[in-house]
Design a protein around this motif. Structure first.
Motif, mmCIF file in Angstrom:
data_model
loop_
_atom_site.group_PDB
_atom_site.id
_atom_site.type_symbol
_atom_site.label_atom_id
_atom_site.label_comp_id
_atom_site.label_asym_id
_atom_site.label_seq_id
_atom_site.Cartn_x
_atom_site.Cartn_y
_atom_site.Cartn_z
ATOM 1 N N ARG A 33 20.566 25.365 -8.146
ATOM 2 C CA ARG A 33 21.279 24.304 -8.336
ATOM 3 C C ARG A 33 22.829 24.577 -8.016
ATOM 4 O O ARG A 33 23.254 25.749 -8.287
ATOM 5 C CB ARG A 33 21.181 23.992 -9.996
ATOM 6 N N PRO A 63 21.564 22.840 -2.549
ATOM 7 C CA PRO A 63 21.671 21.652 -2.302
ATOM 8 C C PRO A 63 21.927 20.994 -3.592
ATOM 9 O O PRO A 63 21.331 21.131 -4.589
ATOM 10 C CB PRO A 63 20.393 21.389 -1.734
ATOM 11 N N VAL A 64 22.809 19.815 -3.303
ATOM 12 C CA VAL A 64 22.735 18.846 -4.604
ATOM 13 C C VAL A 64 21.561 18.299 -4.749
ATOM 14 O O VAL A 64 21.394 18.168 -5.894
ATOM 15 C CB VAL A 64 24.001 17.650 -4.002
ATOM 16 N N LYS A 65 20.857 17.805 -3.773
ATOM 17 C CA LYS A 65 19.329 17.373 -4.009
ATOM 18 C C LYS A 65 18.437 17.787 -2.685
ATOM 19 O O LYS A 65 18.869 18.198 -1.792
ATOM 20 C CB LYS A 65 19.430 15.792 -3.753
ATOM 21 N N ARG A 67 16.296 16.792 -1.069
ATOM 22 C CA ARG A 67 16.078 16.069 0.038
ATOM 23 C C ARG A 67 17.251 16.122 1.009
ATOM 24 O O ARG A 67 16.986 15.456 2.253
ATOM 25 C CB ARG A 67 15.574 14.844 -0.293
ATOM 26 N N ASP A 68 18.473 16.692 0.684
ATOM 27 C CA ASP A 68 19.453 16.662 1.414
ATOM 28 C C ASP A 68 19.069 17.347 3.210
ATOM 29 O O ASP A 68 18.390 18.243 3.083
ATOM 30 C CB ASP A 68 20.597 17.599 1.318
ATOM 31 N N PRO A 69 19.233 16.596 4.181
ATOM 32 C CA PRO A 69 18.952 16.753 5.599
ATOM 33 C C PRO A 69 19.237 18.219 5.911
ATOM 34 O O PRO A 69 18.522 19.104 6.487
ATOM 35 C CB PRO A 69 19.652 15.823 6.264
ATOM 36 N N GLU A 70 20.540 18.639 5.499
ATOM 37 C CA GLU A 70 21.210 20.081 5.672
ATOM 38 C C GLU A 70 20.341 21.072 5.300
ATOM 39 O O GLU A 70 19.844 22.143 5.982
ATOM 40 C CB GLU A 70 22.417 20.214 5.534
ATOM 41 N N PHE A 71 19.825 20.941 3.959
ATOM 42 C CA PHE A 71 19.140 21.816 3.226
ATOM 43 C C PHE A 71 17.641 21.854 3.854
ATOM 44 O O PHE A 71 17.149 23.264 4.307
ATOM 45 C CB PHE A 71 18.854 21.581 1.880
#
Length: 310
Positions: A33, A63-65, A67-71
């Motif tokens: 987190r 990642p903040v979430k 599902r973030d594309p960068e992650f």
């Protein structure tokens, strides 16, 4: 196997250490987190898992979430074979679940299908279970519903708090998770679907859930206090202010007190319940540090007819 480990709190660190020590697997990165404010200054602090990974020189993904594309793109670049998970703290979307060829494998601190959810150890203690344990399972989109690779069992001791029990399970579970990775890698382990019966749920325990009902039997009061220690902390009220109950113990010889009635002796403090009394051992008044209940009672000068929880 190449692994990406996902976890956040201190309880996940023993499992990360066990995988770092393995000669059969490479921990290529950790997912945790984002840094969170802590302490009086509300300074941003890295999670215990992030700190341990940094010590080991491993890449940390925050990642903040998930599902973030960068992650998701970075996870595809790393191309892990498997992603072991311990108390990560966020739901994983299908896009993330599909990346590792061997899936995401969670270490959960109960004997599934019992106590699916965020607070299995707390609920096991509050329910009066005598045995619990840890399970490794393949993560699906349902809540802790995936097929199980392996389990270890652990006795719940009469004085265990959730903190005590979780610490033991963290170390026992670390060995289980490492062995599960070995078994997945060499093909000796197959995940077995969970039975359809015996499912119980363990949602997060709120502050209101931790409010003591003195009309309940003493054993239930004791289990609530132990289950809510260290967090969120069982509590009652005294003279209109919140009083945290750090440690209590049943006092079966004391049966003369009505529910909530206080009785302070020279070296002890008792409270009536729906059965026999409990003895308060350690309490914490608002704005104070934890103290022995007898010292607290002397300081507030408990009257003859006083109660808690009224």
């Amino acid at each position: 196997m190449k692994l990406v480990f996902a976890g956040t709190p201190e309880v996940a660190v023993p499992a990360l250490d066990a995988l770092l020590a393995s000669e059969r697997h490479e921990v290529a990165a950790v997912v945790t987190r984002p840094d969170a404010p802590a302490g009086r200054g509300r300074r941003l602090v890295a999670s215990p898992v992030a700190e341990r990974a940094q010590e080991a020189g491993i890449e940390v993904l925050r990642p903040v979430k998930p599902r973030d594309p960068e992650f998701l793109e970075r996870l595809r670049e790393i191309a892990p074979d498997c992603c072991p998970v311990v108390a990560y703290g966020a739901l994983l979307p299908r896009a993330a679940l599909d990346i590792p060829g061997r899936g995401w494998v969670n270490l959960h601190f109960s004997l599934l299908p019992a106590w699916r959810g965020a607070a299995p150890v707390q609920h096991a203690i509050m329910a009066g279970d005598e045995i619990t344990g840890a399970s490794t399972f393949l993560i699906e989109e349902g809540l802790d519903s995936g097929p199980v690779y392996g389990t270890v069992t652990e006795e719940i001791r009469p004085a265990d708090t959730s903190g005590d029990l979780l610490t033991r399970l963290a170390f026992a579970g670390a060995g289980l998770l490492a062995a599960t990775m070995d078994g997945i890698e060499d093909g000796s382990l197959k995940a077995v679907p969970q039975p359809a019966d015996g499912i119980t749920l363990a949602p997060k325990v709120s502050v209101e859930d931790a409010h003591v009902d003195w009309s309940a039997p003493a054993l239930r009061v004791d289990r609530l206090v132990r289950g809510c220690t260290p967090a969120p902390g069982a509590w009652t009220t005294f003279r209109g202010e919140r009083l945290k109950l750090v440690q209590v113990t049943p006092a079966p010889d004391r049966t003369d007190l009505a529910p909530g009635r206080l009785a302070a002796g020279k070296n002890n403090v008792h409270v009536g319940t729906g059965s026999h009394a409990v003895e308060l051992l350690w309490v914490q008044a608002q704005g104070k540090k934890p103290m022995r209940a007898a010292d607290w009672a002397r300081g507030v000068r408990i009257g003859a007819e006083e109660t808690v929880g009224g």
